[in-house]
Design a protein around this motif. Structure first.
Motif, mmCIF file in Angstrom:
data_model
loop_
_atom_site.group_PDB
_atom_site.id
_atom_site.type_symbol
_atom_site.label_atom_id
_atom_site.label_comp_id
_atom_site.label_asym_id
_atom_site.label_seq_id
_atom_site.Cartn_x
_atom_site.Cartn_y
_atom_site.Cartn_z
ATOM 1 N N THR A 6 15.948 2.023 -3.383
ATOM 2 C CA THR A 6 15.213 2.307 -1.992
ATOM 3 C C THR A 6 13.887 2.608 -2.263
ATOM 4 O OG1 THR A 6 16.100 4.557 -1.992
ATOM 5 C CG2 THR A 6 17.378 2.822 -0.841
ATOM 6 N N VAL A 7 13.013 2.474 -1.578
ATOM 7 C CA VAL A 7 11.599 2.862 -1.463
ATOM 8 C C VAL A 7 11.494 4.389 -1.518
ATOM 9 C CG1 VAL A 7 9.495 2.684 -0.232
ATOM 10 C CG2 VAL A 7 10.800 0.747 -0.107
ATOM 11 N N PRO A 8 12.215 5.092 -0.895
ATOM 12 C CA PRO A 8 12.052 6.587 -1.173
ATOM 13 C C PRO A 8 12.427 7.043 -2.685
ATOM 14 C CG PRO A 8 13.321 6.232 1.005
ATOM 15 C CD PRO A 8 12.948 4.940 0.266
ATOM 16 N N GLU A 9 13.163 6.249 -3.034
ATOM 17 C CA GLU A 9 13.784 6.312 -4.466
ATOM 18 C C GLU A 9 12.482 6.284 -5.446
ATOM 19 O OE1 GLU A 9 17.310 4.933 -7.649
ATOM 20 O OE2 GLU A 9 17.769 5.210 -5.503
ATOM 21 N N LEU A 10 12.178 4.858 -5.137
ATOM 22 C CA LEU A 10 10.828 4.401 -6.054
ATOM 23 C C LEU A 10 9.668 5.348 -6.134
ATOM 24 C CD1 LEU A 10 11.223 0.756 -5.603
ATOM 25 C CD2 LEU A 10 11.756 1.912 -7.709
ATOM 26 N N LEU A 11 9.660 5.997 -4.729
ATOM 27 C CA LEU A 11 8.402 6.862 -4.685
ATOM 28 C C LEU A 11 8.420 8.121 -5.153
ATOM 29 C CD1 LEU A 11 7.826 6.075 -0.998
ATOM 30 C CD2 LEU A 11 6.256 5.618 -2.830
ATOM 31 N N LYS A 12 9.858 8.499 -5.937
ATOM 32 C CA LYS A 12 10.070 9.607 -6.639
ATOM 33 C C LYS A 12 9.000 9.745 -8.121
ATOM 34 C CE LYS A 12 14.544 10.694 -5.144
ATOM 35 N NZ LYS A 12 15.889 10.750 -5.596
ATOM 36 N N ASN A 13 8.934 8.196 -8.573
ATOM 37 C CA ASN A 13 7.857 8.049 -9.770
ATOM 38 C C ASN A 13 6.443 7.523 -9.430
ATOM 39 O OD1 ASN A 13 10.431 8.729 -11.531
ATOM 40 N ND2 ASN A 13 11.026 6.561 -10.853
ATOM 41 N N VAL A 14 6.376 7.243 -8.252
ATOM 42 C CA VAL A 14 4.965 6.752 -7.922
ATOM 43 C C VAL A 14 4.756 7.636 -6.652
ATOM 44 C CG1 VAL A 14 3.582 4.774 -7.497
ATOM 45 C CG2 VAL A 14 5.320 4.607 -9.137
ATOM 46 N N ASN A 15 3.201 8.108 -6.409
ATOM 47 C CA ASN A 15 3.065 8.867 -5.485
ATOM 48 C C ASN A 15 2.793 8.267 -4.260
ATOM 49 O OD1 ASN A 15 2.971 11.182 -7.450
ATOM 50 N ND2 ASN A 15 0.765 10.703 -7.884
ATOM 51 N N SER A 16 2.360 6.845 -3.883
ATOM 52 C CA SER A 16 2.166 6.215 -2.675
ATOM 53 C C SER A 16 2.593 4.862 -2.526
ATOM 54 C CB SER A 16 0.603 6.391 -2.246
ATOM 55 O OG SER A 16 0.198 5.419 -2.982
ATOM 56 N N ARG A 17 3.066 4.364 -1.465
ATOM 57 C CA ARG A 17 3.657 3.192 -1.170
ATOM 58 C C ARG A 17 2.427 2.142 -1.875
ATOM 59 N NH1 ARG A 17 7.559 2.511 3.081
ATOM 60 N NH2 ARG A 17 8.589 4.518 3.348
ATOM 61 N N TYR A 18 1.300 2.475 -1.342
ATOM 62 C CA TYR A 18 0.207 1.554 -1.840
ATOM 63 C C TYR A 18 -0.089 1.393 -3.390
ATOM 64 C CZ TYR A 18 -0.903 2.040 3.101
ATOM 65 O OH TYR A 18 -0.608 2.136 4.307
ATOM 66 N N LEU A 19 0.247 2.435 -4.037
ATOM 67 C CA LEU A 19 0.244 2.615 -5.599
ATOM 68 C C LEU A 19 1.451 1.839 -6.049
ATOM 69 C CD1 LEU A 19 -1.441 3.397 -7.938
ATOM 70 C CD2 LEU A 19 -0.228 5.352 -7.841
ATOM 71 N N LEU A 20 2.272 2.084 -5.412
ATOM 72 C CA LEU A 20 3.791 1.752 -5.723
ATOM 73 C C LEU A 20 3.750 -0.090 -5.892
ATOM 74 C CD1 LEU A 20 6.574 1.590 -6.604
ATOM 75 C CD2 LEU A 20 7.394 1.606 -3.949
ATOM 76 N N VAL A 21 3.118 -0.500 -4.852
ATOM 77 C CA VAL A 21 2.876 -2.146 -4.967
ATOM 78 C C VAL A 21 2.089 -2.258 -6.174
ATOM 79 C CG1 VAL A 21 1.779 -4.015 -3.429
ATOM 80 C CG2 VAL A 21 3.055 -2.354 -2.489
ATOM 81 N N ASN A 22 0.905 -1.851 -6.368
ATOM 82 C CA ASN A 22 0.255 -2.227 -7.397
ATOM 83 C C ASN A 22 0.799 -1.996 -8.908
ATOM 84 O OD1 ASN A 22 -2.285 -3.143 -5.944
ATOM 85 N ND2 ASN A 22 -2.634 -0.893 -5.695
ATOM 86 N N VAL A 23 1.575 -0.842 -8.848
ATOM 87 C CA VAL A 23 2.337 -0.494 -10.351
ATOM 88 C C VAL A 23 3.432 -1.919 -10.386
ATOM 89 C CG1 VAL A 23 4.039 1.011 -11.372
ATOM 90 C CG2 VAL A 23 2.070 1.859 -10.191
#
Length: 65
Positions: A6-23
């Protein structure tokens, strides 16, 4: 539709949704390039593998270059 992880689970390792997309995008490009160089056929799409790497904690925002 992405059910796991889930997105909240992924956000534990990356600080923001926008950064998550880039990573995810950057890691997927790295996976594709590595597979092409070695001639490896990927069983799953590079984006799926990138998401799994982030969920497992193998990739976080500062370590992706």
């Amino acid at each position: 539709m992405l059910l796991y992880p889930t997105v909240p689970e992924l956000l534990k390792n990356v600080n923001s949704r926008y950064l998550l997309v880039n990573v995810i995008a950057k890691r997927a490009r790295q996976i594709s390039a590595e597979a092409e160089e070695s001639g490896t056929i990927l069983d799953d799409k590079a984006v799926t593998l990138a998401v799994r790497d982030i969920a497992a904690g193998r990739v976080t925002s500062p370590s992706v270059r």
